[in-house]
Design an enzyme around this catalytic site. Structure first.
Site, PDB file in Angstrom:
ATOM      1  N   ASP A 478       0.807  -1.225   0.000  1.00 35.87           N
ATOM      2  CA  ASP A 478       0.000   0.000   0.000  1.00 35.87           C
ATOM      3  C   ASP A 478       0.837   1.269   0.000  1.00 35.87           C
ATOM      4  O   ASP A 478       0.376   2.335  -0.403  1.00 35.87           O
ATOM      5  CB  ASP A 478      -0.830   0.064   1.287  1.00 35.87           C
TER       6      ASP A 478
HETATM    7  C1  GLC Z   1      -1.661  -3.646   5.509  1.00 30.22           C
HETATM    8  C2  GLC Z   1      -2.887  -3.728   4.638  1.00 30.22           C
HETATM    9  C3  GLC Z   1      -2.680  -4.702   3.504  1.00 30.22           C
HETATM   10  C4  GLC Z   1      -1.429  -4.336   2.758  1.00 30.22           C
HETATM   11  C5  GLC Z   1      -0.239  -4.289   3.691  1.00 30.22           C
HETATM   12  C6  GLC Z   1       1.041  -3.855   3.008  1.00 30.22           C
HETATM   13  O1  GLC Z   1      -1.496  -4.843   6.193  1.00 30.22           O
HETATM   14  O2  GLC Z   1      -4.012  -4.123   5.383  1.00 30.22           O
HETATM   15  O3  GLC Z   1      -3.783  -4.681   2.648  1.00 30.22           O
HETATM   16  O4  GLC Z   1      -1.247  -5.275   1.726  1.00 30.22           O
HETATM   17  O5  GLC Z   1      -0.502  -3.387   4.733  1.00 30.22           O
HETATM   18  O6  GLC Z   1       1.052  -2.516   2.655  1.00 30.22           O
END
Ligand code: GLC
Length: 789
Positions: A478
């Site tokens: 993300d």
């Molecule tokens: C958090 C989010 C997930 C994402 C991860 C890496 O755990 O909930 O959806 O893939 O961060 O950024």
């Protein structure tokens, strides 16, 4: 093995973690309820409740991240009516001294016991199956030689049902609600509109009560010394506005050695008359015991679907109890509500839910199917999907990508295939593929099969100059936000995910006899594989992405930062894009550069300053979260890749590095609960290397479970049978697994390593040493299977 730690120990028999000191480094919590009514409770009674949706149906209030910490909660004050001294049955909030303290977190319940001034208390919290309420079950014992007069006062601080509004508009929220006390029940509800009532009652008639926090606590006091408790009596406040509490006071008398039980019920109701009718049954003789026994039984059933006995007790403890328990919690709440995610703004994660399903589908296939339907409803007709949704309303959002130029994530929709295929392989319910389900924001519906194809089409139609999927707002990571407006950024990793999902659908299409479809998909897979191996290979490992200027991310050419990312190395294997030479090299270079004693970090070297062309990841200091922290979720991917390559001993070492149970020996360094996985651990570039954060709601739970059960122990469901392919360390002489598959209980005894692999049923050797066909697994009594590996 399983030694007592500074703050507690595991009780494998009872399937409990036992906390022996209240001042844990962070609140060590548990979840109550099974995904409907429920909440969080800490080892000191802190926490809150909600009904199905922690944002829109909040019941109890919590002051997040405040001082004093971890308050309020589900409290019982106890007062010695002779001396006037008082304490609380959960240590907090009064924090009086004690002769004994213990908190047992079990599956769906928590028991806190204490002994103070020769009065023993045991307080059990749980949500009975299928009810919108919780029990606080108090047992008192007089350990002294004289008759004791004890007052008990409950304290439940009600929240406005919309938890965000409760924080935002203190005028409105406090003008419209009121407290009522009738028939020994406190109701907290709205004057003018019909929302559900919150109620609190007890098994004994109250001696006095308060519904107003202001009256109960008193001016310029706090929860350590509420006026009512100090006075030994509530004031009977019937709140006409303000802050509501469920404060029920009971005057109790205990003869020497005597015990006494008092059961409180807190919950929500849309029909107070029906509640009044139900209460006598709920609070009748033996009722709470029966509900508690039923709860424990339902967890035993859930866990019975997979149990293993291996030579490693720490692994058994995780795989048999805590890991599946956490899988169910993530399945219920995704990343929505914990002590870190406050249940206010985020909702359920789309890709998170799709992955969380993988950890429970063998035990809860019907619930998994229900979730799949909900996810398909979040998919748009062009194939992409909402990033988040709210469980109660179904309302979806794009999360941080909302309103941006690329308001989609490149991976979300692709996880639909992973989840659906897992469901189909577990259940054989291929008819599901023909079920029509509506698309988000559209009149039309498509069959599940069409939905899956659309997911692939969206990715196929959004590729960049290297033929790789465009990154959109982000891929699974993300925080890696590469697009700065030119629309060029591409994700190598999403290419790998796409390739894996293509392969899964090719296999399914072939199984269904759709050979033209399979051929078409095979062509798309070949194209993507070539693109990844052309542009994505960096010489010694795979790159993560290309940025908006077309430059590589996760490459030796990147200089002092971001030379290597973990995910594309693991996924090169998971997706089948790497040949043996590249796969082996990528994994070993990753291990060298990213490995630490607590797991592999997500990237190395970390970003040293904020970079506009990388976005969120570079807002974290080096070693934190996505910026070179140990993002634990990704470690099982790496471990699965090692197991797929047959690197058994190395893989198991890596698995042990992330097992929470070993953290019981270093609680002050790790800080978070040693019985569940946490989302991230500060990495080797951070001064607090080893500190865990964001426990409970993490995809780590599911992937560690999948890695352990399906790749390490090697039992993987398939459309027409069960794959049996253990990849355990060389020094394991034997292990056993009990697994339920398509309604049949299997008892599988493994022995190895032997020269010739084989599977035996009733003494007969099966043709394939790694596969049990469905016709040998037809419904029937428990079936014994022997495996030589
Ligand atoms: C958090 C989010 C997930 C994402 C991860 C890496 O755990 O909930 O959806 O893939 O961060 O950024």
């Amino acid at each position: 093995m399983l030694e007592e730690g500074k703050y507690g120990y595991f009780d494998p028999e009872e399937r409990e973690y036992v906390i022996t000191r209240p001042q844990t480094p962070t609140p060590w919590i548990n979840y109550l309820g099974g995904g409907e009514y429920g909440g969080i409770v800490s080892n000191n009674g802190g926490g809150y409740s909600f009904d199905r949706d922690p944002r829109y149906k909040r019941v109890l209030r919590y002051r997040y991240n405040a001082i004093p910490e971890d308050q309020p909660g589900r409290y019982i004050y106890l007062r010695d009516d002779e001396s006037g001294a008082f304490w609380s049955a959960t240590w907090q909030p009064v924090k009086a001294g004690f002769d004994h303290y213990q908190c047992r977190h079990g599956l769906g319940y928590t028991v806190i016991s204490q002994r103070h001034a020769e009065i023993g208390s045991e307080l059990t919290y749980f949500v009975p199956l299928g009810k919108k309420l919780e029990f606080w079950w108090l047992k008192l014992r007089n350990h002294s030689q004289r008759t004791r007069r004890i007052s008990s006062f409950s304290y439940a601080e009600f929240c406005f049902f919309d938890a965000a509004k409760d924080q935002q508009n203190v005028d409105w929220v406090q003008q419209i609600q009121r407290g009522v006390f009738e028939d020994n029940i406190i109701f907290w509800n709205a004057f003018m509109r019909k929302w559900d009532d919150v109620f609190m009652t007890a098994s004994l008639p109250a001696s006095s009560f308060d519904t107003s926090r202001e009256s109960f606590v008193g001016r310029y006091r706090d929860l350590t010394n509420p006026a009512a408790v100090e006075a030994g009596r509530c004031s009977g406040s019937v709140a006409q506005r303000g802050n509501g509490v469920g404060a029920l006071h009971h005057q109790l008398e205990l003869a020497p050695g005597a015990t006494l039980e008092l059961v409180y019920v807190l919950g929500v109701t849309s029909d107070p008359a029906a509640l009044r009718k139900e209460l006598p049954e709920l609070l009748g003789p033996g009722a709470v015991d029966r509900h508690f026994a039923a709860l424990r039984e339902s967890w035993r059933d859930y866990l019975a679907t997979f149990q293993a006995v291996t030579p490693v007790p720490e692994l058994n403890l995780m795989l048999n109890t805590w890991n599946p328990y956490q899988c169910k919690t993530t399945f219920d709440w995704s990343r929505f509500v914990s002590l870190y995610q406050l249940g206010i703004d985020r909702g359920m994660g789309f890709r998170d839910c799709a992955q969380d399903l993988l950890g429970v589908v063998h035990a809860l296939p019907d619930q998994a199917k229900k979730l799949l339907r909900r996810l398909f409803q979040c998919q748009f007709a062009d194939g992409h999907a909402y990033h988040l949704f709210y469980p109660l309303t179904g309302e979806g959002t794009m999360g941080e990508a909302e309103g941006g130029k690329y308001n989609w994530y490149s991976d979300d929709h692709l996880w639909l295939i992973e989840a659906t295929v897992a469901y189909l392989k577990e259940t054989g319910d291929l008819d599901f593929l023909a079920e029509p389900i509506g698309y988000a924001g559209a009149e039309r519906a498509g069959t599940v099969w069409e939905h899956l194809l659309r997911a692939l089409e969206f990715t196929a139609g959004h590729r960049g100059e290297h033929g790789l999927p465009l990154n959109g707002f982000a891929d699974w990571n993300d925080a890696l936000n590469l697009d700065r407006g030119d629309g060029r950024a591409e994700s190598v990793w999403t290419g790998m995910l796409y390739h894996r999902e293509l392969n899964l659908l090719i296999e399914l299409a072939e199984h269904l006899g759709k050979s033209a479809e399979a051929a078409r998909l095979r062509e798309a897979a070949a194209q993507m594989k070539a693109a990844i191996n052309d542009a994505g290979w960096d010489g010694e490992w795979y790159r993560q992405a290309f940025d908006d200027q077309g430059g590589p991310v996760g490459s030796q050419s990147c200089g002092a930062e971001e030379q290597i990312y973990l995910n594309p190395q693991a996924w090169a294997v998971l997706s089948g894009v790497a040949d043996a030479a590249r796969a082996g090299m990528a994994l070993s270079r990753a291990k060298e550069l990213l490995g630490t004693e607590f797991g592999l970090v997500l990237l190395y070297p970390a970003y040293r300053k904020f970079r506009d062309d990388r976005g969120g990841v570079s807002t974290y200091p080096p070693g934190a979260k996505e910026n070179g922290g140990i993002f634990v979720h990704t470690n099982p991917w790496f471990i699965i890749a090692e197991l797929m390559l047959g690197l058994k001993n190395e893989a198991f070492r890596d698995y042990q590095r992330i097992l929470p149970v070993y953290k019981n020996a270093i609680p002050d360094r790790h800080e978070v609960e040693p019985y569940v996985y946490c989302q991230n651990i500060l990495g080797k570039e951070h001064p607090q290397f080893g500190l865990g954060r964001n426990s409970w709601l993490t995809g780590t739970a599911t992937w560690a479970y999948v890695a352990g059960t399906q790749y390490l122990l090697g039992i993987r469901p398939h459309y027409d049978g069960l794959i049996i392919d253990p990849q355990v360390p060389d020094d394991w002489p034997e292990f056993t697994v009990r697994r339920r598959f398509r309604g049949r209980d299997l008892e599988i005894g493994f022995r190895g390593p032997v020269a010739e692999r084989g599977i035996f049923i009733a003494g007969e050797r099966l043709t394939d040493p790694r596969f049990i066909p469905l016709d040998r697994l037809q419904p029937g009594p428990s079936l014994k299977i022997r495996v030589h590996y």
